[in-house]
Design an enzyme around this catalytic site. Sequence first.
Site, PDB file in Angstrom:
ATOM      1  CB  SER A  43      77.621 149.541 121.707  1.00 54.94           C
ATOM      2  OG  SER A  43      77.058 150.026 120.504  1.00 54.94           O
ATOM      3  CD  GLU A 178      72.090 151.047 128.204  1.00 57.18           C
ATOM      4  OE1 GLU A 178      72.543 152.028 127.587  1.00 57.18           O
ATOM      5  OE2 GLU A 178      72.669 149.937 128.256  1.00 57.18           O
TER       6      GLU A 178
HETATM    7  O1  KIV Z   1      76.455 152.713 122.415  1.00 60.65           O
HETATM    8  C1  KIV Z   1      75.321 152.295 122.165  1.00 60.65           C
HETATM    9  O2  KIV Z   1      75.107 151.424 121.324  1.00 60.65           O
HETATM   10  C2  KIV Z   1      74.202 152.869 122.891  1.00 60.65           C
HETATM   11  C3  KIV Z   1      72.885 152.176 122.808  1.00 60.65           C
HETATM   12  C4  KIV Z   1      72.928 150.948 123.608  1.00 60.65           C
HETATM   13  C5  KIV Z   1      71.764 153.042 123.216  1.00 60.65           C
HETATM   14  O3  KIV Z   1      74.369 153.857 123.560  1.00 60.65           O
END
Ligand code: KIV
Length: 260
Positions: A43, A178
């Site tokens: 993310s 998720e």
């Molecule tokens: O990349 C990320 O932050 C994640 C979380 C949303 C679980 O995979």
Amino acid sequence: MKIDALKVFKDKGEKITCLTAYDASFSKLFDECGIEVILVGDSLGNVIQGAENTLGVSMNDMIYHTQAAAVGINSALLIADMPYQSYTNAQQALMNAQLLIKAGAKMVKFEGGAAHQACFEILQANNIPVCGHLGLQPQSVLEMGGYKVQGKDKDSAQQILEDALLLESLGVLIIVLECVPSDLAKKITHALTIPTIGIGAGLSCDGQILVSYDMLGINTNQTPRFVKNFLTDSNSIKGAVNGFIDAVKGQKFPTDKHSY
Ligand code: KIV
């Protein structure tokens, strides 16, 4: 947190708290507050690089941010995401997972199920701890046709449950769920002996994770339903993190408003 402790939390019924961090300052603050698991999520493509999705995140990005986040950690378990196209075959998965472990991660996270069986097997054979990620998989946003709740019909729900059971049988130690309906997350959580960590997956998961920028209200463009801004009820970042911990431990977050 020792990896073995994850199952102890599940067995005791104590919820596991997780947040993402991408640098030493945030990982130190979260660690000091008592967050049990810190994820260097891909993310970072969204919140650090400002991209629309996570597809542009490279291994070099992940190594850089994992090294930075690792510096701030004393006791939390540090997990690093395997980025897009870094596990297209087993040998590549092993090589890239080893790089993230060398950078300071104690576990690596993969999106997807049966399609990556050979990757899970080779990591297990090489004693590299693995976290799974099922339901909405942001690296498959193009195939999934957007960021949509997964497992809404009987067949897709069954597929996610089967993938979760397969991952557990392949030695995966924890699974992020998720954006799946709460009922499905509950069923999966009860079917597994390893913990589930939910994001948009309801209250029954064994733990909860949020992207830290979301829970601090930094990322305000498109706030998904499962996000709660914990800074609004607090006058400091530490206060917001403690609010998140209290809400997760006290099973007050997520509410139905944050679930599907
Ligand atoms: O990349 C990320 O932050 C994640 C979380 C949303 C679980 O995979």
